[in-house]
Design a protein around this motif. Structure first.
Motif, PDB file in Angstrom:
ATOM      1  N   LEU A   1       0.854  -1.192   0.000  1.00  0.00           N
ATOM      2  CA  LEU A   1       0.000   0.000   0.000  1.00  0.00           C
ATOM      3  C   LEU A   1       0.887   1.237   0.000  1.00  0.00           C
ATOM      4  N   ARG A   2       0.285   2.333  -0.394  1.00  0.00           N
ATOM      5  CA  ARG A   2       0.991   3.621  -0.337  1.00  0.00           C
ATOM      6  C   ARG A   2       0.068   4.653   0.291  1.00  0.00           C
ATOM      7  N   VAL A   3       0.686   5.603   0.954  1.00  0.00           N
ATOM      8  CA  VAL A   3      -0.046   6.763   1.453  1.00  0.00           C
ATOM      9  C   VAL A   3       0.346   7.932   0.566  1.00  0.00           C
ATOM     10  N   THR A   4      -0.616   8.732   0.142  1.00  0.00           N
ATOM     11  CA  THR A   4      -0.283   9.837  -0.752  1.00  0.00           C
ATOM     12  C   THR A   4      -0.257  11.151   0.017  1.00  0.00           C
ATOM     13  N   HIS A   5       0.441  12.148  -0.527  1.00  0.00           N
ATOM     14  CA  HIS A   5       0.476  13.433   0.168  1.00  0.00           C
ATOM     15  C   HIS A   5      -0.885  14.119   0.098  1.00  0.00           C
ATOM     16  N   ALA A   6      -1.757  13.620  -0.777  1.00  0.00           N
ATOM     17  CA  ALA A   6      -3.117  14.149  -0.812  1.00  0.00           C
ATOM     18  C   ALA A   6      -4.019  13.407   0.177  1.00  0.00           C
ATOM     19  N   GLN A   7      -3.426  12.648   1.083  1.00  0.00           N
ATOM     20  CA  GLN A   7      -4.150  11.979   2.166  1.00  0.00           C
ATOM     21  C   GLN A   7      -5.072  10.873   1.670  1.00  0.00           C
ATOM     22  N   ASN A   8      -4.661  10.193   0.616  1.00  0.00           N
ATOM     23  CA  ASN A   8      -5.391   9.037   0.135  1.00  0.00           C
ATOM     24  C   ASN A   8      -4.479   7.812   0.210  1.00  0.00           C
ATOM     25  N   ILE A   9      -5.057   6.652  -0.125  1.00  0.00           N
ATOM     26  CA  ILE A   9      -4.295   5.403  -0.094  1.00  0.00           C
ATOM     27  C   ILE A   9      -4.255   4.832  -1.511  1.00  0.00           C
ATOM     28  N   VAL A  10      -3.152   4.170  -1.816  1.00  0.00           N
ATOM     29  CA  VAL A  10      -2.983   3.582  -3.144  1.00  0.00           C
ATOM     30  C   VAL A  10      -2.681   2.086  -3.005  1.00  0.00           C
ATOM     31  N   LEU A  11      -3.325   1.299  -3.866  1.00  0.00           N
ATOM     32  CA  LEU A  11      -2.889  -0.087  -4.077  1.00  0.00           C
ATOM     33  C   LEU A  11      -2.136  -0.050  -5.407  1.00  0.00           C
ATOM     34  N   PRO A  12      -0.804  -0.119  -5.359  1.00  0.00           N
ATOM     35  CA  PRO A  12      -0.049   0.204  -6.574  1.00  0.00           C
ATOM     36  C   PRO A  12      -0.070  -0.862  -7.667  1.00  0.00           C
ATOM     37  N   HIS A  13      -0.266  -2.118  -7.312  1.00  0.00           N
ATOM     38  CA  HIS A  13      -0.165  -3.153  -8.348  1.00  0.00           C
ATOM     39  C   HIS A  13      -1.355  -4.103  -8.275  1.00  0.00           C
ATOM     40  N   VAL A  14      -2.353  -3.833  -9.090  1.00  0.00           N
ATOM     41  CA  VAL A  14      -3.563  -4.649  -9.029  1.00  0.00           C
ATOM     42  C   VAL A  14      -3.887  -5.161 -10.432  1.00  0.00           C
ATOM     43  N   ALA A  15      -4.199  -6.452 -10.555  1.00  0.00           N
ATOM     44  CA  ALA A  15      -4.583  -7.001 -11.856  1.00  0.00           C
ATOM     45  C   ALA A  15      -5.951  -6.442 -12.243  1.00  0.00           C
ATOM     46  N   LYS A  16      -6.091  -6.065 -13.494  1.00  0.00           N
ATOM     47  CA  LYS A  16      -7.343  -5.430 -13.924  1.00  0.00           C
ATOM     48  C   LYS A  16      -8.547  -6.337 -13.703  1.00  0.00           C
ATOM     49  N   ARG A  17      -8.340  -7.644 -13.810  1.00  0.00           N
ATOM     50  CA  ARG A  17      -9.492  -8.539 -13.653  1.00  0.00           C
ATOM     51  C   ARG A  17     -10.027  -8.514 -12.220  1.00  0.00           C
ATOM     52  N   ASP A  18      -9.229  -8.020 -11.249  1.00  0.00           N
ATOM     53  CA  ASP A  18      -9.684  -7.983  -9.862  1.00  0.00           C
ATOM     54  C   ASP A  18     -10.328  -6.647  -9.484  1.00  0.00           C
ATOM     55  N   LEU A  19     -10.338  -5.709 -10.416  1.00  0.00           N
ATOM     56  CA  LEU A  19     -10.782  -4.360 -10.057  1.00  0.00           C
ATOM     57  C   LEU A  19     -12.228  -4.344  -9.557  1.00  0.00           C
ATOM     58  N   TYR A  20     -13.067  -5.126 -10.204  1.00  0.00           N
ATOM     59  CA  TYR A  20     -14.481  -5.071  -9.806  1.00  0.00           C
ATOM     60  C   TYR A  20     -14.672  -5.597  -8.383  1.00  0.00           C
ATOM     61  N   ALA A  21     -13.993  -6.684  -8.074  1.00  0.00           N
ATOM     62  CA  ALA A  21     -14.096  -7.249  -6.713  1.00  0.00           C
ATOM     63  C   ALA A  21     -13.570  -6.252  -5.679  1.00  0.00           C
ATOM     64  N   ILE A  22     -12.486  -5.589  -6.029  1.00  0.00           N
ATOM     65  CA  ILE A  22     -11.915  -4.600  -5.109  1.00  0.00           C
ATOM     66  C   ILE A  22     -12.901  -3.450  -4.905  1.00  0.00           C
ATOM     67  N   TRP A  23     -13.448  -2.994  -6.006  1.00  0.00           N
ATOM     68  CA  TRP A  23     -14.399  -1.877  -5.915  1.00  0.00           C
ATOM     69  C   TRP A  23     -15.597  -2.260  -5.033  1.00  0.00           C
ATOM     70  N   GLN A  24     -16.100  -3.474  -5.212  1.00  0.00           N
ATOM     71  CA  GLN A  24     -17.252  -3.899  -4.398  1.00  0.00           C
ATOM     72  C   GLN A  24     -16.910  -3.895  -2.909  1.00  0.00           C
ATOM     73  N   ALA A  25     -15.737  -4.397  -2.591  1.00  0.00           N
ATOM     74  CA  ALA A  25     -15.327  -4.435  -1.182  1.00  0.00           C
ATOM     75  C   ALA A  25     -15.166  -3.021  -0.629  1.00  0.00           C
ATOM     76  N   LEU A  26     -14.569  -2.148  -1.430  1.00  0.00           N
ATOM     77  CA  LEU A  26     -14.383  -0.762  -0.988  1.00  0.00           C
ATOM     78  C   LEU A  26     -15.735  -0.074  -0.819  1.00  0.00           C
ATOM     79  N   ASP A  27     -16.597  -0.314  -1.777  1.00  0.00           N
ATOM     80  CA  ASP A  27     -17.909   0.332  -1.756  1.00  0.00           C
ATOM     81  C   ASP A  27     -18.677  -0.042  -0.482  1.00  0.00           C
TER      82      ASP A  27
END
Ligand code: HEM
Ligand code: SF4
Lengths: 543, 141
Positions: free
Chosen positions: A365-391
């Motif tokens: 994970l990364r913390v940004t100076h804009a006070q957000n969090i980044v997952l820097p390396h994610v396979a595109k096929r997992d994006l929807y599952a990640i979005w659902q969990a975040l949502d």
């Protein structure tokens, strides 16, 4: 990611024991608060309006799932179940008890973390690009260089009582995502004849006299870097002003000497320091670099994403960025829900982000100076599952770089130096622009709020900046326009008389509506402002 | 009698340190005091004659003396290098690392705390004026 060896671990463990001893002496009354203050400050422990605040270092903003979980655990056990991610890529706890701090530091040390040099007049946590290692435009991963500097600066015996605090940022792309030239030292890695080296800028900063760092060295070789930086610091330690805390940052020294004279003095000092043998062999940078090797990407995976869920598609377009590896993407998790406190995350949210990193993101994970969090390396096929969990956890705010993605300092709600509250202003502005279609129509807009002239909320670098001032005991807000913390660094200008809390929200809206009226296609707020000038906006704001 | 904490085997000098101006004005003094705003490099021509250099710390926040100490040691000075003034026990490790080998502190120093402080860290990250070996050297031989 970097991993401690026995030496790193022993140093951090010793620090925990040292602080345990210092706290014990303080609680026993053997040392006064006055004597204790510099000691606790070297450990990131501030006394704020209501309680102690502990600032934890997240070197160059990078952490593992296990480290992230520990941050959640500490919030749950010792604080009020949340933590605050800061513009310096660190994390702050706002409600800490002094007697708990040694145990908190011990917990941190168990996952290779610490609070060393997160405050005090020393070299602070080194910041970097949150997309390091993932961005297509980088010449190299900047983090090995940042780690080299972290180790060199840790308990540096000569530079623990500098005239003022000292912040270093390292980037390696032309696109600057770390406000590099607004640091005391900004380093941009560049390649010359195939060799990686550092372009060194010195003397930037915000605070009450914002300055953009001039270039001091165009190319410093890797095996000269520490000698060169040591020379930069020594000149500052000897000649930086100590008569006035507001004039003590290195930017003032360089401003008063002139960049040429400072460069000359550094060159002389460097010629001497270089003879002392303080630079590690290149093998040390190579050892560190090996820890930052790219993760084991799957080859040949698909770039296709099913966009049929419209909310997911919105988030995808706004918060997901291109990765250098085919089939992969960079996910930005916005900690800026409408009406929330910028940068705050609950323990459960912290745990969830850790879990997603472990499950889908090579444990990073990364913390940004804009006070957000980044997952820097994610396979595109997992994006929807990640979005659902975040949502489901309230973390799928699709507002990255939009007007509600506000940077705000703690302000008068927590900070003993504040003139005005920052958080409620951020909340009101976000609520005013809650409609995501409207935000997307406005486009990239960096709005930054500080509760006083110390500028912890980067207001000078905001396309729109808001500065809290104290006007005869009443909270008042000044509006600045035209700042930027990116590669086109600029300092915003105060546009006119200040406003009260509701007035500032209206003024922001009027400025934005003016922009919508006069922009040309594709122009961001900042571009329009630069093209048409302040007067057009002044007219709209003050009528 | 001032309490001097010394990390040297030789006997302490009983000379009162003279000021920088007096030294550079042709005095043959063997002990000198450097104020925190004075340039340590002004002492370099006199190092052979000096057995004590006292560096002033008017407040613990004034860190110029750390650079002064290193510059003097880097120039080969082997005599006594004393930190005098608002010198706190928790600073003495850094001061030792910068080359100070004696201390005259305004506030009393607890020897047990000092011993613990000086011996707490098993390793250091950077070379300085002391003999400590930086971890990068341990890693790479
Ligand atoms: C709540 C306790 C805090 C205190 C007492 C505090 C104090 C200060 C002071 C005095 C300055 C001005 C330094 C100078 O110009 O010499 C400053 C600047 C700054 N602080 Fe804070 N701060 C606090 C919280 C934060 C937080 C939460 C963040 C991150 C969100 C932060 C990040 C910064 C940044 C980025 C600057 C401007 C950079 C620069 O100085 O050039 N601070 N802070
Ligand atoms: S800008 Fe001022 S109010 Fe805000 S955190 Fe910094 S010191 Fe406090």
């Amino acid at each position: 990611m970097y991993q401690y060896d026995q030496y790193d671990q022993a140093i951090v463990d010793a620090r925990v024991e040292e602080f345990r001893d210092q706290v014990k002496r303080r609680l026993a009354g053997e040392i006064t608060e006055d004597q204790f203050k510099p000691l606790r400050l070297m450990n990131g422990l501030y006394l704020q309006l209501h309680a102690y605040m502990l600032r934890v270092a997240i070197p160059y903003g990078t952490l593992s799932g296990k480290q992230m979980r520990m941050l959640g655990h500490i919030a749950r056990k010792y604080d009020r179940d949340y933590g605050h991610f800061t513009t310096r890529q660190n994390l702050q706890y706002n409600w800490i008890k002094l007697e708990d701090t040694p145990d908190i530091l011990a917990d941190l040390a168990s996952v290779e973390m610490h609070a060393i040099q997160t405050s005090g007049n020393c070299i602070r946590n080194i910041s970097s690009d949150q997309y390091a290692g993932a961005a297509a435009d980088e010449v190299a991963d900047p983090r090995p260089w940042a780690e080299l500097l972290r180790q060199w600066s840790t308990f540096h015996p000569e530079f623990s009582y500098l005239p003022r605090k000292f912040k270093i940022a390292v980037i390696a792309s032309e696109e600057d995502r770390a406000a590099m030239r607004l640091h005391d030292i900004g380093i941009e890695l560049v390649r010359r004849d195939g060799v990686l080296g550092a372009r060194v800028f010195v003397g930037g900063g915000m605070g009450r006299t914002p300055m953009i760092a001039p270039e001091i060295a165009e190319f410093v070789k890797a095996d000269d870097l520490l000698s060169y930086v040591e020379a930069c610091l020594r000149v500052y330690n000897r000649y930086g002003r100590r008569d006035n805390a507001y004039k003590a940052r290195i930017k003032i020294l360089i401003h008063e000497l002139g960049a040429d004279e400072y460069r000359r003095q550094v060159a002389d000092e460097f010629a001497h320091v270089k003879t002392l043998g303080i630079d590690p062999p290149l093998a040390e940078l190579e050892r560190i670099t090996a820890y930052f090797a790219p993760p084991a990407y799957e080859q040949g995976i698909s770039d296709d994403i099913d966009r049929s869920d419209p909310d997911f598609a919105l988030w995808l377009d706004q918060n997901v960025k291109a990765h250098k590896q085919p089939g992969y993407a960079i996910v930005n998790i916005s900690l800026k829900p409408i009406g929330g406190i910028p940068g705050d995350a609950t323990s459960d949210q912290i745990d969830l982000m850790a879990e997603l990193a472990e499950k889908y993101g090579f444990d990073e994970l990364r913390v940004t100076h804009a006070q957000n969090i980044v997952l820097p390396h994610v396979a595109k096929r997992d994006l929807y599952a990640i979005w659902q969990a975040l949502d489901a956890a309230g973390l799928a705010n699709a507002n990255l770089d939009l007007v509600s993605d506000i940077i705000a300092c703690p302000g008068l709600d927590y900070c003993s130096l504040a003139n005005a509250r920052s958080i409620p202003v951020a909340q009101k502005i976000a609520e005013r622009f809650a409609d995501l279609d409207r935000q997307r129509d406005i486009g990239e807009l960096k709005l930054k709020i500080s509760g006083c002239i110390n500028a912890c909320g980067h207001h000078h670098a905001g396309h729109i900046g808001i500065l809290g001032v104290d006007k005869k005991g009443i909270e008042n807000y000044q509006l600045t326009l035209g700042g930027s913390g990116a590669e086109d660094t600029s300092i915003g200008k105060i546009i006119g008389p200040g406003f009260d809390e509701d007035g500032i929200v209206d003024a922001v809206e009027r400025a934005i509506e003016k922009y919508r009226e006069v922009r040309t296609p594709g122009e961001r707020f900042l571009d329009t402002y630069r093209r048409v000038g302040a007067d057009v906006f002044k007219g709209a704001i003050y009528g | 009698m001032v309490d001097i904490i010394r990390f040297r085997d030789d006997a302490a000098t009983d000379q009162q340190p003279v000021g920088l101006a007096e030294l550079t004005g042709g005095s043959n003094a063997t002990a000198v005091r450097l104020e925190s705003n004075e340039d340590a490099r002004a002492l370099l021509p006199y190092l052979a004659q000096l057995t004590l250099i006292e560096v002033a710390f008017p407040t613990f926040r004034d860190g110029r003396g750390y650079s002064a100490a290193r510059i003097l040691r880097e120039a080969g000075y082997l005599g006594e290098l004393r930190a005098e003034g608002d010198v706190l026990v928790d600073q003495m490790l850094s001061m030792r690392r910068c080359g100070f080998d004696s201390f005259v502190a305004q506030a009393p120093v607890d020897r047990a705390t000092l011993d613990a402080t000086l011996n707490r860290y098993p390793n250091v990250y950077q070379p300085a004026a002391d003999a400590a070996v930086p971890v990068w050297k341990l890693r790479h031989g």
